[in-house]
Design a protein around this motif. Structure first.
Motif, PDB file in Angstrom:
ATOM      1  N   LEU A  44      80.735  50.662  42.525  1.00 29.71           N
ATOM      2  CA  LEU A  44      80.159  51.492  43.350  1.00 29.71           C
ATOM      3  C   LEU A  44      79.756  50.836  44.690  1.00 29.71           C
ATOM      4  CD1 LEU A  44      77.333  52.747  41.158  1.00 29.71           C
ATOM      5  CD2 LEU A  44      79.076  54.019  41.867  1.00 29.71           C
ATOM      6  N   MET A  45      79.611  49.475  44.734  1.00 31.79           N
ATOM      7  CA  MET A  45      79.609  48.760  46.034  1.00 31.79           C
ATOM      8  C   MET A  45      80.927  48.472  46.719  1.00 31.79           C
ATOM      9  SD  MET A  45      76.770  45.756  44.661  1.00 31.79           S
ATOM     10  CE  MET A  45      76.507  44.899  46.344  1.00 31.79           C
ATOM     11  N   LEU A  46      81.875  48.348  45.905  1.00 29.72           N
ATOM     12  CA  LEU A  46      83.220  48.222  46.418  1.00 29.72           C
ATOM     13  C   LEU A  46      83.675  49.557  47.056  1.00 29.72           C
ATOM     14  CD1 LEU A  46      84.960  45.901  43.767  1.00 29.72           C
ATOM     15  CD2 LEU A  46      84.307  45.325  46.225  1.00 29.72           C
ATOM     16  N   SER A  47      83.090  50.836  46.497  1.00 25.05           N
ATOM     17  CA  SER A  47      83.614  51.725  46.813  1.00 25.05           C
ATOM     18  C   SER A  47      82.574  52.398  48.070  1.00 25.05           C
ATOM     19  CB  SER A  47      83.257  53.018  46.080  1.00 25.05           C
ATOM     20  OG  SER A  47      82.073  53.247  45.576  1.00 25.05           O
ATOM     21  N   GLY A  48      81.544  51.643  48.614  1.00 20.57           N
ATOM     22  CA  GLY A  48      81.090  51.946  49.834  1.00 20.57           C
ATOM     23  C   GLY A  48      79.276  52.380  49.608  1.00 20.57           C
ATOM     24  N   VAL A  49      78.899  52.318  48.259  1.00 18.29           N
ATOM     25  CA  VAL A  49      77.657  52.896  48.098  1.00 18.29           C
ATOM     26  C   VAL A  49      76.784  51.483  48.410  1.00 18.29           C
ATOM     27  CG1 VAL A  49      75.882  53.750  46.053  1.00 18.29           C
ATOM     28  CG2 VAL A  49      78.402  54.553  46.029  1.00 18.29           C
ATOM     29  N   PRO A  50      75.842  51.858  49.333  1.00 28.78           N
ATOM     30  CA  PRO A  50      74.975  50.571  49.581  1.00 28.78           C
ATOM     31  C   PRO A  50      73.604  50.227  48.572  1.00 28.78           C
ATOM     32  CG  PRO A  50      74.322  52.778  50.753  1.00 28.78           C
ATOM     33  CD  PRO A  50      75.323  53.235  49.891  1.00 28.78           C
ATOM     34  N   ILE A  51      74.238  49.564  47.509  1.00 31.50           N
ATOM     35  CA  ILE A  51      73.403  48.971  46.719  1.00 31.50           C
ATOM     36  C   ILE A  51      72.962  47.682  47.059  1.00 31.50           C
ATOM     37  CG2 ILE A  51      73.067  48.528  44.125  1.00 31.50           C
ATOM     38  CD1 ILE A  51      74.929  50.621  43.513  1.00 31.50           C
ATOM     39  N   GLU A  52      71.536  47.302  46.849  1.00 31.75           N
ATOM     40  CA  GLU A  52      70.967  46.152  47.120  1.00 31.75           C
ATOM     41  C   GLU A  52      70.574  45.378  45.987  1.00 31.75           C
ATOM     42  OE1 GLU A  52      67.794  46.495  49.728  1.00 31.75           O
ATOM     43  OE2 GLU A  52      69.058  47.408  51.216  1.00 31.75           O
ATOM     44  N   GLY A  53      70.907  44.098  45.672  1.00 28.60           N
ATOM     45  CA  GLY A  53      70.664  43.489  44.471  1.00 28.60           C
ATOM     46  C   GLY A  53      69.829  42.304  44.683  1.00 28.60           C
ATOM     47  N   GLU A  54      68.705  41.862  43.883  1.00 25.25           N
ATOM     48  CA  GLU A  54      68.201  40.659  43.794  1.00 25.25           C
ATOM     49  C   GLU A  54      68.003  39.948  42.688  1.00 25.25           C
ATOM     50  OE1 GLU A  54      63.969  39.143  46.196  1.00 25.25           O
ATOM     51  OE2 GLU A  54      64.766  41.110  46.517  1.00 25.25           O
ATOM     52  N   ALA A  55      68.236  38.751  42.654  1.00 25.26           N
ATOM     53  CA  ALA A  55      67.970  38.189  41.222  1.00 25.26           C
ATOM     54  C   ALA A  55      66.703  38.062  40.831  1.00 25.26           C
ATOM     55  CB  ALA A  55      68.547  36.759  41.464  1.00 25.26           C
ATOM     56  N   GLY A  56      66.671  38.473  39.351  1.00 28.50           N
ATOM     57  CA  GLY A  56      65.350  38.697  39.006  1.00 28.50           C
ATOM     58  C   GLY A  56      64.518  39.874  39.377  1.00 28.50           C
ATOM     59  N   ILE A  57      64.646  40.667  39.895  1.00 30.97           N
ATOM     60  CA  ILE A  57      64.146  41.639  40.382  1.00 30.97           C
ATOM     61  C   ILE A  57      64.863  42.964  40.014  1.00 30.97           C
ATOM     62  CG2 ILE A  57      63.282  43.089  42.435  1.00 30.97           C
ATOM     63  CD1 ILE A  57      62.465  40.339  43.829  1.00 30.97           C
ATOM     64  N   GLY A  58      66.104  43.073  40.489  1.00 28.49           N
ATOM     65  CA  GLY A  58      67.058  44.189  40.056  1.00 28.49           C
ATOM     66  C   GLY A  58      67.782  44.856  41.262  1.00 28.49           C
ATOM     67  N   TYR A  59      68.099  46.209  41.329  1.00 28.16           N
ATOM     68  CA  TYR A  59      68.857  46.907  42.181  1.00 28.16           C
ATOM     69  C   TYR A  59      68.126  47.889  42.677  1.00 28.16           C
ATOM     70  CZ  TYR A  59      72.757  44.393  39.751  1.00 28.16           C
ATOM     71  OH  TYR A  59      73.552  43.549  39.268  1.00 28.16           O
ATOM     72  N   ARG A  60      68.483  48.364  44.040  1.00 25.01           N
ATOM     73  CA  ARG A  60      67.845  49.365  44.710  1.00 25.01           C
ATOM     74  C   ARG A  60      68.974  49.843  45.545  1.00 25.01           C
ATOM     75  NH1 ARG A  60      64.812  45.334  47.438  1.00 25.01           N
ATOM     76  NH2 ARG A  60      62.979  46.033  46.037  1.00 25.01           N
ATOM     77  N   LEU A  61      68.807  51.305  45.813  1.00 26.35           N
ATOM     78  CA  LEU A  61      69.868  51.992  46.624  1.00 26.35           C
ATOM     79  C   LEU A  61      69.066  52.151  47.985  1.00 26.35           C
ATOM     80  CD1 LEU A  61      72.581  53.447  46.536  1.00 26.35           C
ATOM     81  CD2 LEU A  61      71.187  55.396  46.038  1.00 26.35           C
ATOM     82  N   ASP A  62      69.895  52.048  49.205  1.00 29.01           N
ATOM     83  CA  ASP A  62      69.449  52.280  50.713  1.00 29.01           C
ATOM     84  C   ASP A  62      68.999  53.770  50.558  1.00 29.01           C
ATOM     85  OD1 ASP A  62      69.253  53.012  53.163  1.00 29.01           O
ATOM     86  OD2 ASP A  62      70.513  51.598  53.648  1.00 29.01           O
ATOM     87  N   ARG A  63      67.531  53.707  50.985  1.00 28.32           N
ATOM     88  CA  ARG A  63      66.946  55.142  50.935  1.00 28.32           C
ATOM     89  C   ARG A  63      67.465  56.056  51.903  1.00 28.32           C
ATOM     90  NH1 ARG A  63      63.137  55.555  55.220  1.00 28.32           N
ATOM     91  NH2 ARG A  63      62.956  53.617  56.560  1.00 28.32           N
ATOM     92  N   HIS A  64      68.159  55.663  52.778  1.00 29.32           N
ATOM     93  CA  HIS A  64      68.860  56.546  53.572  1.00 29.32           C
ATOM     94  C   HIS A  64      70.173  56.992  53.198  1.00 29.32           C
ATOM     95  CE1 HIS A  64      66.010  55.650  56.841  1.00 29.32           C
ATOM     96  NE2 HIS A  64      66.388  54.292  56.740  1.00 29.32           N
ATOM     97  N   PHE A  65      70.800  56.584  51.993  1.00 20.25           N
ATOM     98  CA  PHE A  65      71.805  56.922  51.344  1.00 20.25           C
ATOM     99  C   PHE A  65      71.937  58.400  50.933  1.00 20.25           C
ATOM    100  CE2 PHE A  65      74.760  57.359  47.735  1.00 20.25           C
ATOM    101  CZ  PHE A  65      76.198  57.442  48.248  1.00 20.25           C
ATOM    102  N   GLU A  66      72.880  59.251  51.111  1.00 18.62           N
ATOM    103  CA  GLU A  66      72.876  60.779  50.665  1.00 18.62           C
ATOM    104  C   GLU A  66      73.946  60.770  49.883  1.00 18.62           C
ATOM    105  OE1 GLU A  66      70.385  62.899  50.855  1.00 18.62           O
ATOM    106  OE2 GLU A  66      69.213  61.674  52.235  1.00 18.62           O
ATOM    107  N   LEU A  67      73.857  61.731  48.752  1.00 20.40           N
ATOM    108  CA  LEU A  67      74.984  62.155  48.050  1.00 20.40           C
ATOM    109  C   LEU A  67      75.564  63.296  48.752  1.00 20.40           C
ATOM    110  CD1 LEU A  67      73.558  62.019  44.542  1.00 20.40           C
ATOM    111  CD2 LEU A  67      75.480  60.494  45.599  1.00 20.40           C
ATOM    112  N   PRO A  68      77.087  63.472  48.477  1.00 18.59           N
ATOM    113  CA  PRO A  68      77.467  64.647  49.279  1.00 18.59           C
ATOM    114  C   PRO A  68      77.230  65.980  48.550  1.00 18.59           C
ATOM    115  CG  PRO A  68      79.163  63.160  48.239  1.00 18.59           C
ATOM    116  CD  PRO A  68      77.957  62.482  47.899  1.00 18.59           C
ATOM    117  N   PRO A  69      76.712  66.936  49.361  1.00 24.30           N
ATOM    118  CA  PRO A  69      76.146  68.392  48.719  1.00 24.30           C
ATOM    119  C   PRO A  69      77.169  69.003  48.002  1.00 24.30           C
ATOM    120  CG  PRO A  69      76.939  68.577  51.128  1.00 24.30           C
ATOM    121  CD  PRO A  69      77.007  67.146  50.644  1.00 24.30           C
ATOM    122  N   LEU A  70      76.502  69.482  46.969  1.00 24.10           N
ATOM    123  CA  LEU A  70      77.382  70.547  46.080  1.00 24.10           C
ATOM    124  C   LEU A  70      77.450  71.718  46.740  1.00 24.10           C
ATOM    125  CD1 LEU A  70      75.507  70.249  42.585  1.00 24.10           C
ATOM    126  CD2 LEU A  70      77.714  69.367  43.300  1.00 24.10           C
TER     127      LEU A  70
END
Length: 228
Positions: A44-70
């Motif tokens: 997902l990160m290589l495809s451009g999805v802005p995922i942030e990861g921190e050791a011992g805490i986990g992953y979170r997604l940039d809150r401004h990220f929007e999925l394409p509308p259906l």
């Protein structure tokens, strides 16, 4: 589960959270290994999805990220939400799990206005009406219908009389309140209807049957059309 579907669910899970979530939590939710989660996150990160990861805490997604509308109208989205809620409450256990997954995907990309309408419960399907035992029975019956397997049922009719029937299950019909099994009764050599809430027990006989033009759910329903 296909990889594309799993990646979508992964983004949906991350998008629906404000706090970070660990790979272990994600793996338990998606029922895959942590190694698979690591690979999917990297993809997902290589495809451009802005995922942030921190050791011992986990992953979170940039809150401004929007999925394409259906490509659905507001009315179509509301219809899908209502239908999924109904399947979640009234469908069999397998279909109910699919409805939950579908609701998560739809809700993740709803416009804010529709999210507010959904939260106000304008279209409510009370979950306290759900019967998990019947949901599992319906799932077992659907599997028998799909596999064309003869079954034996212990049945209690409206007069509280018990009977044992060997039947060929042809389909499940929801008449609006109750699910009914349409089957070909081997004893009567004719169609019979069985309300699934009156089925006491179910045994698969591992005997396959063949659906015919004159022995099928379509043929059964055509008899009503002839008399309408």
């Amino acid at each position: 589960m296909r990889k594309a579907e799993r990646l979508f669910q992964l983004v949906t899970l991350l998008r629906g959270r404000r706090l970070a979530i660990t790979a272990k939590q994600l793996s338990e939710t998606l029922e895959v290994s942590e190694r698979t989660i690591y690979r999917d996150i990297q993809a997902l990160m290589l495809s451009g999805v802005p995922i942030e990861g921190e050791a011992g805490i986990g992953y979170r997604l940039d809150r401004h990220f929007e999925l394409p509308p259906l490509m659905f109208t507001s009315e179509e989205l509301l219809a899908l939400i209502l239908g999924s809620k109904m399947v979640k409450t009234w469908g069999d256990s397998v279909a109910a799990r699919g409805a939950v997954s579908a609701l998560d995907k739809i809700t993740a990309i709803l416009p804010e206005r529709l999210k507010q309408q959904d939260q106000s419960e304008l279209l409510l399907v009370p979950e306290f009406l759900q019967n998990k035992n019947l949901a599992q029975l319906a799932s077992d019956l659907r599997a028998a219908v799909e596999s064309c397997l003869t079954i034996n049922i212990e049945y209690q009719d409206e007069q509280k009389r018990f009977s044992s029937r060997n039947i060929e299950p042809l389909g499940l019909v929801y008449w609006g309140g109750k699910w009914t099994l349409i089957a070909f009764c081997l004893l009567r050599q004719d169609y019979r209807e069985f309300r699934i809430d009156r089925i006491v027990s179910l045994t698969c006989l591992d005997i396959q049957f063949e659906k015919l033009e004159t022995k099928s759910l379509k043929h059964y329903l055509s008899q009503f059309a002839c008399h309408s």
